[in-house]
Design a protein around this motif. Sequence first.
Motif, PDB file in Angstrom:
ATOM      1  N   LEU A  57      -0.638  -8.842  -4.554  1.00 14.91           N
ATOM      2  CA  LEU A  57      -1.500  -7.861  -5.209  1.00 14.91           C
ATOM      3  C   LEU A  57      -0.751  -7.071  -6.279  1.00 14.91           C
ATOM      4  O   LEU A  57      -1.280  -6.825  -7.358  1.00 14.91           O
ATOM      5  N   ARG A  58       0.491  -6.698  -5.983  1.00 17.20           N
ATOM      6  CA  ARG A  58       1.298  -6.007  -7.005  1.00 17.20           C
ATOM      7  C   ARG A  58       1.461  -6.889  -8.234  1.00 17.20           C
ATOM      8  O   ARG A  58       1.380  -6.428  -9.372  1.00 17.20           O
ATOM      9  N   SER A  59       1.674  -8.169  -8.012  1.00 18.21           N
ATOM     10  CA  SER A  59       1.816  -9.118  -9.114  1.00 18.21           C
ATOM     11  C   SER A  59       0.554  -9.133  -9.973  1.00 18.21           C
ATOM     12  O   SER A  59       0.619  -9.071 -11.196  1.00 18.21           O
ATOM     13  N   ALA A  60      -0.599  -9.225  -9.321  1.00 14.42           N
ATOM     14  CA  ALA A  60      -1.866  -9.249 -10.063  1.00 14.42           C
ATOM     15  C   ALA A  60      -2.094  -7.927 -10.793  1.00 14.42           C
ATOM     16  O   ALA A  60      -2.560  -7.917 -11.933  1.00 14.42           O
ATOM     17  N   GLU A  61      -1.752  -6.829 -10.153  1.00 15.58           N
ATOM     18  CA  GLU A  61      -1.933  -5.515 -10.780  1.00 15.58           C
ATOM     19  C   GLU A  61      -1.018  -5.335 -11.989  1.00 15.58           C
ATOM     20  O   GLU A  61      -1.323  -4.572 -12.891  1.00 15.58           O
ATOM     21  N   GLN A  62       0.083  -6.061 -12.012  1.00 16.87           N
ATOM     22  CA  GLN A  62       1.007  -6.020 -13.149  1.00 16.87           C
ATOM     23  C   GLN A  62       0.679  -7.093 -14.185  1.00 16.87           C
ATOM     24  O   GLN A  62       1.435  -7.311 -15.115  1.00 16.87           O
TER      25      GLN A  62
END
Length: 132
Positions: A57-62
């Motif tokens: 999720l952090r990856s997608a948010e970035q």
Amino acid sequence: MRAARTTALLGPAGRPLTSRLKTVLDNPVQVPAAVLALTAVAEPTSLDRTALAAAVLRSAEQEADPTGACDALEALGVAALTADHPRRLSALADDDARILRTGVENRVIHQAEAFRNRVQALVTTFTAPTAP
């Protein structure tokens, strides 16, 4: 990313590569592919699926690899998610700026809509009540 995706095709035969895959989990661009590979090759009980879902999720948010993030979340399954994860996914789908920002305008619009639809389907799947 290609190496991680190829590793996923090995299934359990790729288990010796697990430690190498875990080393790239701090790189947002590589997280989704690494998580996909880990779910395919690692001993299932050796994975902290909730931590992997948070990394994805952090990856997608970035904006690193939003489509790959959807693939990785599907592979992890609903049991890997906390109550906050579907909310974060919904926020990505509803982002007015859309997660996809580069490319030919009509393709970006199409890709953004496809991403939004995919995320909404995941949220629905992840929040659907389970059968008794």
